[in-house]
Motif scaffolding. Sequence first.
Motif, PDB file in Angstrom:
ATOM      1  N   VAL A 198     -12.919  10.355   3.487  1.00 25.22           N
ATOM      2  CA  VAL A 198     -14.061  11.077   2.920  1.00 25.22           C
ATOM      3  C   VAL A 198     -15.332  10.691   3.690  1.00 25.22           C
ATOM      4  O   VAL A 198     -15.654   9.503   3.791  1.00 25.22           O
ATOM      5  N   CYS A 199     -16.029  11.666   4.220  1.00 25.01           N
ATOM      6  CA  CYS A 199     -17.303  11.502   4.928  1.00 25.01           C
ATOM      7  C   CYS A 199     -17.143  10.531   6.096  1.00 25.01           C
ATOM      8  O   CYS A 199     -16.567  10.895   7.117  1.00 25.01           O
ATOM      9  N   ILE A 202       0.851  -1.194   0.000  1.00 24.65           N
ATOM     10  CA  ILE A 202       0.000   0.000   0.000  1.00 24.65           C
ATOM     11  C   ILE A 202       0.884   1.240   0.000  1.00 24.65           C
ATOM     12  O   ILE A 202       1.713   1.432   0.897  1.00 24.65           O
ATOM     13  N   ALA A 203       0.703   2.088  -1.011  1.00 22.34           N
ATOM     14  CA  ALA A 203       1.452   3.345  -1.093  1.00 22.34           C
ATOM     15  C   ALA A 203       0.641   4.523  -0.582  1.00 22.34           C
ATOM     16  O   ALA A 203       1.182   5.603  -0.312  1.00 22.34           O
ATOM     17  N   GLY A 204      -0.673   4.344  -0.463  1.00 24.95           N
ATOM     18  CA  GLY A 204      -1.565   5.390   0.013  1.00 24.95           C
ATOM     19  C   GLY A 204      -2.970   4.829   0.063  1.00 24.95           C
ATOM     20  O   GLY A 204      -3.248   3.770  -0.510  1.00 24.95           O
ATOM     21  N   ALA A 205      -3.865   5.521   0.761  1.00 24.70           N
ATOM     22  CA  ALA A 205      -5.224   5.005   0.916  1.00 24.70           C
ATOM     23  C   ALA A 205      -6.242   6.134   0.931  1.00 24.70           C
ATOM     24  O   ALA A 205      -5.986   7.219   1.477  1.00 24.70           O
ATOM     25  N   VAL A 206      -7.398   5.852   0.330  1.00 26.15           N
ATOM     26  CA  VAL A 206      -8.572   6.714   0.393  1.00 26.15           C
ATOM     27  C   VAL A 206      -9.657   5.928   1.122  1.00 26.15           C
ATOM     28  O   VAL A 206      -9.903   4.765   0.780  1.00 26.15           O
ATOM     29  N   ILE A 207     -10.283   6.522   2.131  1.00 27.60           N
ATOM     30  CA  ILE A 207     -11.320   5.838   2.902  1.00 27.60           C
ATOM     31  C   ILE A 207     -12.664   6.404   2.492  1.00 27.60           C
ATOM     32  O   ILE A 207     -12.894   7.607   2.558  1.00 27.60           O
ATOM     33  N   THR A 208     -13.584   5.532   2.067  1.00 30.89           N
ATOM     34  CA  THR A 208     -14.852   5.965   1.490  1.00 30.89           C
ATOM     35  C   THR A 208     -15.872   6.371   2.552  1.00 30.89           C
ATOM     36  O   THR A 208     -15.675   6.178   3.745  1.00 30.89           O
ATOM     37  N   GLY A 209     -17.000   6.842   2.055  1.00 26.56           N
ATOM     38  CA  GLY A 209     -18.165   7.073   2.889  1.00 26.56           C
ATOM     39  C   GLY A 209     -18.900   5.778   3.182  1.00 26.56           C
ATOM     40  O   GLY A 209     -18.561   4.701   2.675  1.00 26.56           O
ATOM     41  N   SER A 210     -19.926   5.896   4.020  1.00 27.27           N
ATOM     42  CA  SER A 210     -20.697   4.732   4.449  1.00 27.27           C
ATOM     43  C   SER A 210     -22.022   5.217   5.009  1.00 27.27           C
ATOM     44  O   SER A 210     -22.134   6.360   5.450  1.00 27.27           O
TER      45      SER A 210
END
Length: 236
Positions: A95-96, A56-64
């Motif tokens: 994000v969110c 993993i070089a980076g991460a985006v965490i989504t909404g829910s």
Amino acid sequence: MASLVIIKTGDAFPEVVDQHGDFEQLFIRRLNDALPEQLTLKVWDARLTATPPDDIAGAVITGSHSMVSEQPPWSEALKPWLQQALADNLPLLGVCYGHQLMAAAFGGISDYHPAGRESGTRTVRLTQAGQQDPLFSQLPGHFPAHLTHAQSVMQLPHGATILAHNCHDAHQALRYGPRQWSVQFHPEFSPPVMRAYIERQRAALRDQGDNPDQLLSEIIETPEATSLLQRFIGFI
């Protein structure tokens, strides 16, 4: 090959999935154009497995549609991973739900907002720190963003910096470290997705005194907010 990982924390409404794709597809669509050859996109559904992908070089965490304050077990299991990612200076963008989860993981409090739900295309304003932030500094002082949330970051983690706010929410964007950010708004949303969310929430919005038809009429494109996703890749 190193990966930018989309950490999936929920599903969009069925009609949104059918017409526009689920949360991860919305991000993939926005990120693909700016992805360099040495990076791949992967999806990690944290609700199904606690084991992250390799490299993993980076991460985006989504909404829910889950609530951080209700502490689902899979969500609580992500907190130590996020804490280690911050310690390792891994690039993160929440994000969110991801925004609220990161704040909670780092020592803040996320809970229901006393003013109720915020939905629609709203104006977000940069703070002085936001105007100087490496990710946000190229944005105008205020810009439109798509929003749909009942919970907010109610208490900041120690050391967090407020980068953006508006009249509903004092914590629209935060920075926790050199390459770790989170936003309450949805840079991955398009106007049709925002419209679908307001249509689904009509009754709840009316009950709290909002006018769904007016909110629908005010939906516009949000290129400045969306640009944060492509710019975030540059920090990986």
